[in-house]
Write an enzyme that holds these catalytic residues in place. Structure first.
Site, PDB file in Angstrom:
ATOM      1  N   GLU A 182       1.190  -1.518   0.216  1.00 31.75           N
ATOM      2  CA  GLU A 182      -0.049   0.223  -0.215  1.00 31.75           C
ATOM      3  C   GLU A 182       0.929   0.931  -0.106  1.00 31.75           C
ATOM      4  OE1 GLU A 182      -3.097  -0.103  -0.052  1.00 31.75           O
ATOM      5  OE2 GLU A 182      -3.102  -2.260  -0.375  1.00 31.75           O
ATOM      6  N   CYS A 239      -1.910   9.237   3.595  1.00 33.24           N
ATOM      7  CA  CYS A 239      -1.935   8.733   1.406  1.00 33.24           C
ATOM      8  C   CYS A 239      -2.823   9.690   0.926  1.00 33.24           C
ATOM      9  CB  CYS A 239      -1.729   7.290   1.681  1.00 33.24           C
ATOM     10  SG  CYS A 239      -3.013   6.102   2.723  1.00 33.24           S
TER      11      CYS A 239
HETATM   12  N1  LIG Z   1      -1.356   3.140   1.196  1.00 30.11           N
HETATM   13  C1  LIG Z   1      -1.514   3.608   2.327  1.00 30.11           C
HETATM   14  O1  LIG Z   1      -2.554   2.849   2.839  1.00 30.11           O
HETATM   15  C2  LIG Z   1      -1.306   3.891   2.514  1.00 30.11           C
HETATM   16  C3  LIG Z   1      -1.255   4.715   5.042  1.00 30.11           C
HETATM   17  C4  LIG Z   1      -0.471   5.255   5.286  1.00 30.11           C
HETATM   18  C5  LIG Z   1       1.021   5.642   3.989  1.00 30.11           C
HETATM   19  N2  LIG Z   1       1.033   4.983   2.926  1.00 30.11           N
HETATM   20  C6  LIG Z   1       2.181   6.400   2.384  1.00 30.11           C
HETATM   21  O2  LIG Z   1       3.242   6.047   3.274  1.00 30.11           O
HETATM   22  C7  LIG Z   1       4.455   7.051   3.243  1.00 30.11           C
HETATM   23  C8  LIG Z   1       4.913   7.825   4.455  1.00 30.11           C
HETATM   24  O3  LIG Z   1       5.161   6.621   5.107  1.00 30.11           O
HETATM   25  P1  LIG Z   1       6.739   6.502   5.436  1.00 30.11           P
HETATM   26  O4  LIG Z   1       6.932   7.995   5.436  1.00 30.11           O
HETATM   27  O5  LIG Z   1       6.444   6.020   7.183  1.00 30.11           O
HETATM   28  O6  LIG Z   1       6.973   5.598   4.218  1.00 30.11           O
HETATM   29  P2  LIG Z   1       8.553   4.951   3.908  1.00 30.11           P
HETATM   30  O7  LIG Z   1       8.787   4.442   3.005  1.00 30.11           O
HETATM   31  O8  LIG Z   1       9.651   6.250   4.252  1.00 30.11           O
HETATM   32  O9  LIG Z   1       8.340   3.968   5.462  1.00 30.11           O
HETATM   33  C9  LIG Z   1       7.439   2.875   5.535  1.00 30.11           C
HETATM   34  C10 LIG Z   1       8.454   1.981   6.387  1.00 30.11           C
HETATM   35  O10 LIG Z   1       9.489   1.004   5.396  1.00 30.11           O
HETATM   36  C11 LIG Z   1      10.541   0.531   5.774  1.00 30.11           C
HETATM   37  N3  LIG Z   1      11.539   0.656   5.110  1.00 30.11           N
HETATM   38  C12 LIG Z   1      12.283   1.474   4.296  1.00 30.11           C
HETATM   39  N4  LIG Z   1      13.535   1.828   3.605  1.00 30.11           N
HETATM   40  C13 LIG Z   1      12.499   0.125   3.488  1.00 30.11           C
HETATM   41  C14 LIG Z   1      13.723  -0.960   2.788  1.00 30.11           C
HETATM   42  N5  LIG Z   1      14.904  -0.457   1.698  1.00 30.11           N
HETATM   43  N6  LIG Z   1      13.751  -2.477   2.663  1.00 30.11           N
HETATM   44  C15 LIG Z   1      12.257  -2.779   3.660  1.00 30.11           C
HETATM   45  N7  LIG Z   1      11.383  -1.725   4.097  1.00 30.11           N
HETATM   46  C16 LIG Z   1      11.817  -0.855   4.632  1.00 30.11           C
HETATM   47  C17 LIG Z   1      10.775   1.970   6.960  1.00 30.11           C
HETATM   48  O11 LIG Z   1      11.369   1.637   7.528  1.00 30.11           O
HETATM   49  C18 LIG Z   1       9.225   2.361   6.972  1.00 30.11           C
HETATM   50  O12 LIG Z   1       9.471   1.122   8.608  1.00 30.11           O
HETATM   51  C19 LIG Z   1       3.658   8.274   2.306  1.00 30.11           C
HETATM   52  O13 LIG Z   1       4.596   7.830   0.857  1.00 30.11           O
HETATM   53  C20 LIG Z   1       2.479   7.346   2.201  1.00 30.11           C
HETATM   54  O14 LIG Z   1       1.488   7.737   1.238  1.00 30.11           O
HETATM   55  C21 LIG Z   1       0.580   4.771   2.517  1.00 30.11           C
HETATM   56  N1  LIG Z   2      -7.209   5.529   5.893  1.00 29.01           N
HETATM   57  C1  LIG Z   2      -6.612   6.187   5.989  1.00 29.01           C
HETATM   58  C2  LIG Z   2      -5.815   7.017   5.661  1.00 29.01           C
HETATM   59  C3  LIG Z   2      -4.213   6.015   5.411  1.00 29.01           C
HETATM   60  C4  LIG Z   2      -2.893   6.319   4.739  1.00 29.01           C
HETATM   61  O1  LIG Z   2      -2.499   7.466   4.903  1.00 29.01           O
HETATM   62  C5  LIG Z   2      -8.266   7.537   5.124  1.00 29.01           C
HETATM   63  O2  LIG Z   2      -8.990   6.826   4.664  1.00 29.01           O
HETATM   64  O3  LIG Z   2      -7.818   8.568   5.404  1.00 29.01           O
END
Ligand SMILES: NC(=O)c1ccc[n+]([C@@H]2O[C@H](COP(=O)([O-])OP(=O)(O)OC[C@H]3O[C@@H](n4cnc5c(N)ncnc54)[C@H](O)[C@@H]3O)[C@@H](O)[C@H]2O)c1
Ligand SMILES: N[C@@H](CCC=O)C(=O)O
EC number: 1.2.1.88
Length: 514
Positions: free
Chosen positions: A285, A319
């Site tokens: 995600e 996100c």
């Molecule tokens: N689509 C969704 O449901 C959703 C929900 C929440 C956040 N997000 C997205 O997440 C991002 C923000 O979160 P973030 O800054 O924590 O993201 P990030 O990708 O920097 O980190 C996410 C996780 O991945 C880990 N990570 C980093 N490098 C890695 C590697 N090489 N291998 C494995 N794991 C690794 C981090 O330590 C952390 O635990 C935004 O882009 C946001 O849109 C998406």
């Molecule tokens: N599920 C949350 C977003 C999660 C990601 O950051 C929403 O619907 O706002």
């Protein structure tokens, strides 16, 4: 079994709830700065190397110091999880579900404590923290019930003289990699979906929010989860993350985070390593560049309110956040003026003060990235609100509106993940939809319209996983609006939906001749 219903949000306007939250905050302040070990097979392991979690609203305040796993400890955790899988997979689904229900009950009793910890560790204002905690409870309640529905598989046909069954069995060891922005709900939801389906887990929370994850693992233990089913191993993404993603015993990876890390995991997981006998599954995600489209036949006050709330709630660090609005030209000036007015009325400050609408961004790196995008935005459009920031005490960025941008502007195409919204004008509804789709992401979107034909056009053509009409584009509820996106937003796994648990299992057909 009581039918699933989502956890209600707390009304903080009542004195009773207000007092309860403040008391919980005091409790949390009483344990700030403590040290937390790793948990592998139930054993507490303390390392010299630590991850220090700070309050983003006050850089001096340490939330906790957490032991940090390296490759050796990650390997130890993998061995334990692999061994424990042999017993956990045999535990009846009903018993696995009961652990989730019990955990939900414990969290419900300590709800404000968890929310107060989220205010401190992630910088969430009360209402946002409360929603994060409520969502964690929802995942536990919903996935527990989903497992009970799936425990006997699905019906298939049998011919005379034959008895066919279609059952779900667990996969194996799952690596759960979670983000900091929903440090409770997403971390807990992704972990328990794996657990309730009979898998064992290596939980690697985000390095900025490891304390809330530790507290959650303690709750699972209290709820009766056997040692070794969930192993808590905070560590560097690059070191521990890569090691576990590559590991031949990793059966699946459940990742939530940025596009770039998601792509890296997807690619690495596709490579066969020595001793590996399966194709790894990846649930990913990822990010979003989410749009609210405003039609000319629309409630314009609702449009402005929806844009501001979706863009600036939790400082745009969702996100799902509205990071762009596309407004049909007939109503552009009027909606923009109201967005400007509402944005200028927002207060930014310490999120533990309930009067503040929003708090800080998560850390120095986020502050730098967001303020850099604001500078880019100054060259690409007109700043009508915000545009300023202050990191002297915490990482505060004022809600920023960049108007009159073109669809090709960087601030219209790249995920900023902060309190910044770009606003573009469209000549009509069709053009507005085309601009909304002009992104590599496809997570959420909203359309504000009173025109039923345009609404139906958007239902068909607005290419996002979660589309909302006449409301904002954030705030999906578990079991009501399953959540996940298209294209570079990930594998559209739909967390909190009826198909989610199956992603953590494999279906087995058995056919007996009678
Ligand atoms: N689509 C969704 O449901 C959703 C929900 C929440 C956040 N997000 C997205 O997440 C991002 C923000 O979160 P973030 O800054 O924590 O993201 P990030 O990708 O920097 O980190 C996410 C996780 O991945 C880990 N990570 C980093 N490098 C890695 C590697 N090489 N291998 C494995 N794991 C690794 C981090 O330590 C952390 O635990 C935004 O882009 C946001 O849109 C998406
Ligand atoms: N599920 C949350 C977003 C999660 C990601 O950051 C929403 O619907 O706002």
């Amino acid at each position: 079994m009581i039918p699933y219903k989502h956890e209600p949000f707390t009304d903080f306007s009542t004195e009773e709830n207000n007092k309860a939250y403040l008391e919980a905050l005091k409790k949390v302040e009483g344990y700030l700065g403590e040290e937390y070990p790793l948990i592998i097979g139930g054993e507490r392991i303390t390392t010299n190397d630590k991850i220090v979690s700070y309050n983003p609203a006050n850089k001096e305040e340490v939330i906790g110091s957490v032991s940090k796993a390296d490759k050796e400890l990650a390997e130890k955790a993998m061995q334990v999880a692999d061994e424990t899988f042999n017993t956990w997979k045999k535990v009846k689904p009903e018993i696995r579900a009961d652990v989730l229900f019990k955990a939900a009950a414990i969290i419900r009793r300590r709800k404000h404590e968890f929310s107060a910890l989220l205010s401190k560790e992630a910088g969430k204002p009360w209402n946002e923290a409360d929603a994060d905690t409520a969502e964690a409870i929802d995942f536990l309640e919903y996935y527990g019930r989903q497992m009970l529905r799936l425990k006997d598989g699905q019906p298939v046909e049998s011919r005379p003289g034959e008895f066919n069954r279609y059952d779900y069995i667990p996969l194996g060891v799952g690596v759960i990699i979670s983000p900091w922005n929903f440090p409770f709900a997403i971390m807990a939801g992704t972990a328990v979906a794996a657990v309730v389906t009979g898998n064992t887990v290596l939980l690697k929370p985000a390095s900025t929010t490891p304390v809330v994850a530790y507290k959650f693992v303690e709750i699972l233990e209290e709820a009766g989860l056997p040692a070794g089913v969930v192993n808590y191993i905070p560590g560097s993404g690059a070191e521990v993350g890569d090691y576990l993603v590559d590991h031949p015993k990793t059966r699946f990876i459940s990742f939530t985070g940025s596009r770039d890390v998601g792509l890296r995991i997807y690619e690495r997981a596709s490579k066969l390593n020595d001793g590996q006998i399966w194709l790894k599954r990846v649930i990913a995600e990822m990010g979003g560049k989410d749009t609210i489209v405003v039609d000319k036949e629309a409630d314009l006050e609702l449009a402005a309110q929806s844009i501001v709330k979706s863009a600036f709630g939790f400082s745009g660090q969702k996100c799902s956040a509205c990071s762009r609005a596309v407004i049909v030209e007939d109503v552009y000036d009027e909606v923009l003026a109201r967005v400007e007015e509402l944005t200028k009325g927002l207060s930014v400050g310490d999120p533990t003060d309930v009067s503040n609408f929003t708090g800080p961004v998560i850390d120095a790196a986020a502050f730098k990235k967001i303020t850099n995008y604001i500078e880019i935005g100054k060259g690409e459009g007109r700043i009508v609100a915000g545009g300023t920031a202050d990191d002297s005490k915490g990482f505060f960025v004022n809600p920023t509106v960049i108007a009159d941008v073109t669809p090709e502007a960087r601030v219209m195409k790249e995920e900023i993940f902060g309190p910044v919204v770009a606003i573009a004008k469209a000549k009509d509804f069709d053009e507005a939809l085309a601009i909304a789709n002009n992104t590599e992401y496809g997570l959420t979107g909203a359309v504000i319209t009173n025109n039923r034909m345009n609404q139906e056009k958007a239902r068909e053509d607005f290419h996002v996983g979660n589309l909302y009409f006449n409301r904002g584009c954030t705030g999906a509820i578990v079991g009501y609006q399953p959540f996940g996106g298209f294209n570079m937003s990930g594998t559209d796994s739909k967390a909190g939906g009826p198909d989610y648990l199956q992603l953590h299992m494999q279906a087995k057909t058995t056919s007996e001749t009678l």
